[in-house]
Design a protein around this motif. Structure first.
Motif, PDB file in Angstrom:
ATOM      1  N   ILE A  80       0.801  -1.079  -0.004  1.00  0.00           N
ATOM      2  CA  ILE A  80      -0.097  -0.087  -0.240  1.00  0.00           C
ATOM      3  C   ILE A  80       0.790   1.223  -0.017  1.00  0.00           C
ATOM      4  O   ILE A  80       0.355   2.164  -0.457  1.00  0.00           O
ATOM      5  N   ILE A 134      -8.176  -2.764   6.473  1.00  0.00           N
ATOM      6  CA  ILE A 134      -6.737  -2.279   6.862  1.00  0.00           C
ATOM      7  C   ILE A 134      -6.728  -2.385   8.368  1.00  0.00           C
ATOM      8  O   ILE A 134      -5.733  -2.819   9.025  1.00  0.00           O
ATOM      9  N   PHE A 174      -3.960  -4.237  10.549  1.00  0.00           N
ATOM     10  CA  PHE A 174      -3.393  -3.417  11.539  1.00  0.00           C
ATOM     11  C   PHE A 174      -3.081  -4.361  12.782  1.00  0.00           C
ATOM     12  O   PHE A 174      -2.086  -4.436  13.304  1.00  0.00           O
ATOM     13  N   MET A 175      -4.351  -4.766  13.424  1.00  0.00           N
ATOM     14  CA  MET A 175      -4.375  -5.553  14.579  1.00  0.00           C
ATOM     15  C   MET A 175      -3.465  -6.814  14.354  1.00  0.00           C
ATOM     16  O   MET A 175      -2.609  -7.157  15.537  1.00  0.00           O
ATOM     17  N   LEU A 222      -0.886  -7.103  12.597  1.00  0.00           N
ATOM     18  CA  LEU A 222       0.604  -6.705  12.712  1.00  0.00           C
ATOM     19  C   LEU A 222       0.888  -6.359  14.208  1.00  0.00           C
ATOM     20  O   LEU A 222       2.213  -6.694  14.531  1.00  0.00           O
ATOM     21  N   GLU A 223       0.100  -6.044  14.655  1.00  0.00           N
ATOM     22  CA  GLU A 223       0.353  -5.385  16.228  1.00  0.00           C
ATOM     23  C   GLU A 223       0.564  -6.722  17.034  1.00  0.00           C
ATOM     24  O   GLU A 223       1.659  -6.490  17.855  1.00  0.00           O
ATOM     25  N   ILE A 239       4.013  -7.828  16.099  1.00  0.00           N
ATOM     26  CA  ILE A 239       5.190  -6.972  16.836  1.00  0.00           C
ATOM     27  C   ILE A 239       5.306  -7.531  18.156  1.00  0.00           C
ATOM     28  O   ILE A 239       6.551  -7.673  18.745  1.00  0.00           O
ATOM     29  N   LEU A 240       4.230  -7.486  19.025  1.00  0.00           N
ATOM     30  CA  LEU A 240       4.328  -8.115  20.393  1.00  0.00           C
ATOM     31  C   LEU A 240       4.954  -9.303  20.701  1.00  0.00           C
ATOM     32  O   LEU A 240       5.884  -9.542  21.379  1.00  0.00           O
ATOM     33  N   ILE A 253       8.906  -8.591  20.079  1.00  0.00           N
ATOM     34  CA  ILE A 253       9.488  -8.289  20.946  1.00  0.00           C
ATOM     35  C   ILE A 253       9.591  -8.890  22.358  1.00  0.00           C
ATOM     36  O   ILE A 253      10.334  -8.682  23.185  1.00  0.00           O
ATOM     37  N   SER A 254       8.655  -9.804  22.462  1.00  0.00           N
ATOM     38  CA  SER A 254       8.495 -10.451  23.915  1.00  0.00           C
ATOM     39  C   SER A 254       8.591 -11.994  23.846  1.00  0.00           C
ATOM     40  O   SER A 254       8.676 -12.419  24.865  1.00  0.00           O
ATOM     41  N   THR A 310       2.019  -4.003  26.885  1.00  0.00           N
ATOM     42  CA  THR A 310       1.652  -5.031  27.692  1.00  0.00           C
ATOM     43  C   THR A 310       2.617  -5.319  28.961  1.00  0.00           C
ATOM     44  O   THR A 310       3.671  -4.902  28.772  1.00  0.00           O
ATOM     45  N   HIS A 328       6.421  -4.608  27.619  1.00  0.00           N
ATOM     46  CA  HIS A 328       6.530  -4.699  26.286  1.00  0.00           C
ATOM     47  C   HIS A 328       5.909  -3.372  25.446  1.00  0.00           C
ATOM     48  O   HIS A 328       4.727  -3.634  25.361  1.00  0.00           O
ATOM     49  N   ILE A 329       6.743  -2.526  24.793  1.00  0.00           N
ATOM     50  CA  ILE A 329       6.146  -1.383  24.218  1.00  0.00           C
ATOM     51  C   ILE A 329       5.904  -1.582  22.882  1.00  0.00           C
ATOM     52  O   ILE A 329       6.768  -1.883  22.010  1.00  0.00           O
ATOM     53  N   LEU A 330       4.379  -1.429  22.476  1.00  0.00           N
ATOM     54  CA  LEU A 330       3.946  -1.423  21.096  1.00  0.00           C
ATOM     55  C   LEU A 330       3.816  -0.350  20.426  1.00  0.00           C
ATOM     56  O   LEU A 330       4.280  -0.453  19.231  1.00  0.00           O
ATOM     57  N   HIS A 331       3.990   0.797  21.045  1.00  0.00           N
ATOM     58  CA  HIS A 331       3.550   1.918  20.640  1.00  0.00           C
ATOM     59  C   HIS A 331       4.173   3.130  21.404  1.00  0.00           C
ATOM     60  O   HIS A 331       3.842   3.090  22.382  1.00  0.00           O
ATOM     61  N   ASP A 355      -6.312   1.313  21.353  1.00  0.00           N
ATOM     62  CA  ASP A 355      -6.330   0.181  21.111  1.00  0.00           C
ATOM     63  C   ASP A 355      -7.623  -0.291  20.197  1.00  0.00           C
ATOM     64  O   ASP A 355      -8.680  -0.469  20.629  1.00  0.00           O
ATOM     65  N   ILE A 356      -7.318  -0.077  18.826  1.00  0.00           N
ATOM     66  CA  ILE A 356      -8.389  -0.313  18.042  1.00  0.00           C
ATOM     67  C   ILE A 356      -9.093  -1.651  18.174  1.00  0.00           C
ATOM     68  O   ILE A 356     -10.275  -1.712  17.650  1.00  0.00           O
ATOM     69  N   ASN A 357      -8.483  -2.797  18.569  1.00  0.00           N
ATOM     70  CA  ASN A 357      -9.167  -4.091  18.652  1.00  0.00           C
ATOM     71  C   ASN A 357     -10.182  -3.875  19.882  1.00  0.00           C
ATOM     72  O   ASN A 357     -11.347  -4.211  19.747  1.00  0.00           O
ATOM     73  N   HIS A 385     -13.026  -1.200  18.512  1.00  0.00           N
ATOM     74  CA  HIS A 385     -14.092  -1.492  17.673  1.00  0.00           C
ATOM     75  C   HIS A 385     -14.810  -2.961  18.128  1.00  0.00           C
ATOM     76  O   HIS A 385     -16.024  -2.990  17.740  1.00  0.00           O
ATOM     77  N   ASN A 386     -14.060  -3.839  18.635  1.00  0.00           N
ATOM     78  CA  ASN A 386     -14.724  -5.171  18.978  1.00  0.00           C
ATOM     79  C   ASN A 386     -15.459  -4.908  20.179  1.00  0.00           C
ATOM     80  O   ASN A 386     -15.929  -6.084  20.909  1.00  0.00           O
ATOM     81  N   ILE A 436      -4.991   4.998   9.145  1.00  0.00           N
ATOM     82  CA  ILE A 436      -4.491   3.809   9.549  1.00  0.00           C
ATOM     83  C   ILE A 436      -3.666   3.101   8.943  1.00  0.00           C
ATOM     84  O   ILE A 436      -2.984   2.339   8.859  1.00  0.00           O
ATOM     85  N   LYS A 477      -0.193   4.023   9.577  1.00  0.00           N
ATOM     86  CA  LYS A 477       0.147   3.463  10.678  1.00  0.00           C
ATOM     87  C   LYS A 477       0.508   2.048  10.394  1.00  0.00           C
ATOM     88  O   LYS A 477       1.550   1.505  10.804  1.00  0.00           O
ATOM     89  N   PHE A 478      -0.561   1.492   9.540  1.00  0.00           N
ATOM     90  CA  PHE A 478       0.049   0.080   8.745  1.00  0.00           C
ATOM     91  C   PHE A 478       1.428   0.101   8.221  1.00  0.00           C
ATOM     92  O   PHE A 478       2.241  -0.964   8.657  1.00  0.00           O
ATOM     93  N   LEU A 491       4.194   0.109  10.771  1.00  0.00           N
ATOM     94  CA  LEU A 491       4.261  -1.473  11.267  1.00  0.00           C
ATOM     95  C   LEU A 491       4.858  -2.292  10.497  1.00  0.00           C
ATOM     96  O   LEU A 491       5.909  -3.094  10.768  1.00  0.00           O
TER      97      LEU A 491
END
Lengths: 193, 193
Positions: free
Chosen positions: A83, A130, A134-135, A137-138, A141-142, A145-146, B61, B69-72, B82-84, B87-88, B130, B133-134, B137
């Motif tokens: 993209i 998207i 994005f979620m 990919l989050e 990433i977690l 790194i962990s 987290t 563990h730092i995501l952003h 936290d879009i997860n 939105h949900n 987004i 941001k994608f 990531l």
DNA sequence: ATTTTTTCTTAATATAGTTTAAGATTTATT
DNA sequence: AATAAATCTTAAACTATATTAAGAAAAAAT
């Protein structure tokens, strides 16, 4: 044309009305892709959003040493697109090729922009699409790194049960960011448990 | 209210007309946040998209051993959510707290949904947001699977020159997925070059 | 069916990164 | 200003992962 799978896919987000179905149908192109055939190569501009009707693709970079690093796998009912290249019309740094013989439906930049401009629904659907990616990919990433490689491998197997046995371990290793030799060691350790 | 920064931010995507500005202004809330104050905690439902007027936040987290563990990271003119969970309407696994005293503007779920439904522009703008941001990531994933910690650190310094000297190294290490001790070693090695 | 190519495994050696512990420095709090 | 808390650094011992090399097994191509 095999557009039903694409329409079903859209209806999981927001069902399209007749006019939208017609507009969409006019603006997409179906293609068959052979194993190892590229649909995007480095320095090309990614001009299509690609929906996978059947088959399996990988999207990756190649570093100075010639090693592949896999950013995404994508199989049936999923989308694949660089993209960054697509929206900014910049030369891509990525390759996309088929791991299996595949059938795809593509919509090019100008046709997708037309749909975005004339039908709010597509803007909405692609936002939600998207957001979901994005979620994912989050989470990845977690994990990166962990967690240790073994946990990341187990997580991959759980998260992608439909594709993990269609992908050679070399490629899974490349996706996880480890060497195939080390993945082999991990698999051996797991099998002894 | 300090909404100008938010309006300027939107106008970098698509400028809002008067009606949209009014609707938006009615639906957002400004807040000051102290250092170390949480705007999201684990098991809460993230009910706000947060725009940062000034200050700096981390989203992370905490694992079973109590390690973060730092995501952003997110600073002025950026969004954090936290879009997860948002939105949900699911319980979040993440914490968000302020690294610096901050001023934020928040829009809650129902108000944002109202704007999405009544004004196409917001759907569009949040799609583009987004998407950007994608892409970030995607780059971070590629770094993680293909580069050594030293390169990732150097890349972080180049990519976030405005925030890297406002963030303690402990937190940068946590973002990169390494221990603070090892980051110290890396910094020592770099300084000797 | 045979050959070629790709994939998977094992093992020895090397490097990257963690852990533990402790002291020094800086920053926040009283 | 004094104390407490957080941060940064160093080093030794340990663990996770990479590299190199080589052979076996499986899959693809002729």
């Amino acid at each position: 044309m095999n557009i039903n799978k694409l329409l079903t896919h859209f209806s999981n987000y927001i069902p399209l009305n007749e006019e939208e179905v017609n507009e969409l149908s006019k603006r997409v192109v179906e293609r068959n892709v052979k194993r190892k055939e590229f649909i995007l190569q480095k320095n090309d501009i990614c001009n299509n959003y690609t929906f996978i009707v059947s088959g399996l693709f990988k999207m990756y970079t190649v570093d100075k040493n010639g090693a592949e690093h896999i950013l995404h796998f994508a199989s049936e009912n999923d989308w694949i697109c660089d993209i960054n290249s697509f929206h900014n019309k910049k030369q891509s740094l990525l390759y996309i090729d088929a791991i299996e013989p595949s059938t795809i439906i593509q919509i090019d930049n100008s046709n997708l922009m037309y749909l975005f401009t004339h039908y709010q629904k597509f803007d909405r659907t692609f936002r939600v699409l998207i957001e979901n990616k994005f979620m994912e990919l989050e989470n990845r990433i977690l994990q990166n790194i962990s967690s240790k490689a073994e946990e990341r491998y187990q997580f991959f197997l759980e998260q992608y049960p439909n594709i993990c046995n269609r992908i050679p371990n070399v490629l899974i290793a490349s996706y996880l960011g480890i060497t195939p030799e080390f993945l082999s060691k991990i698999r051996n350790a797991i099998s002894k448990k």
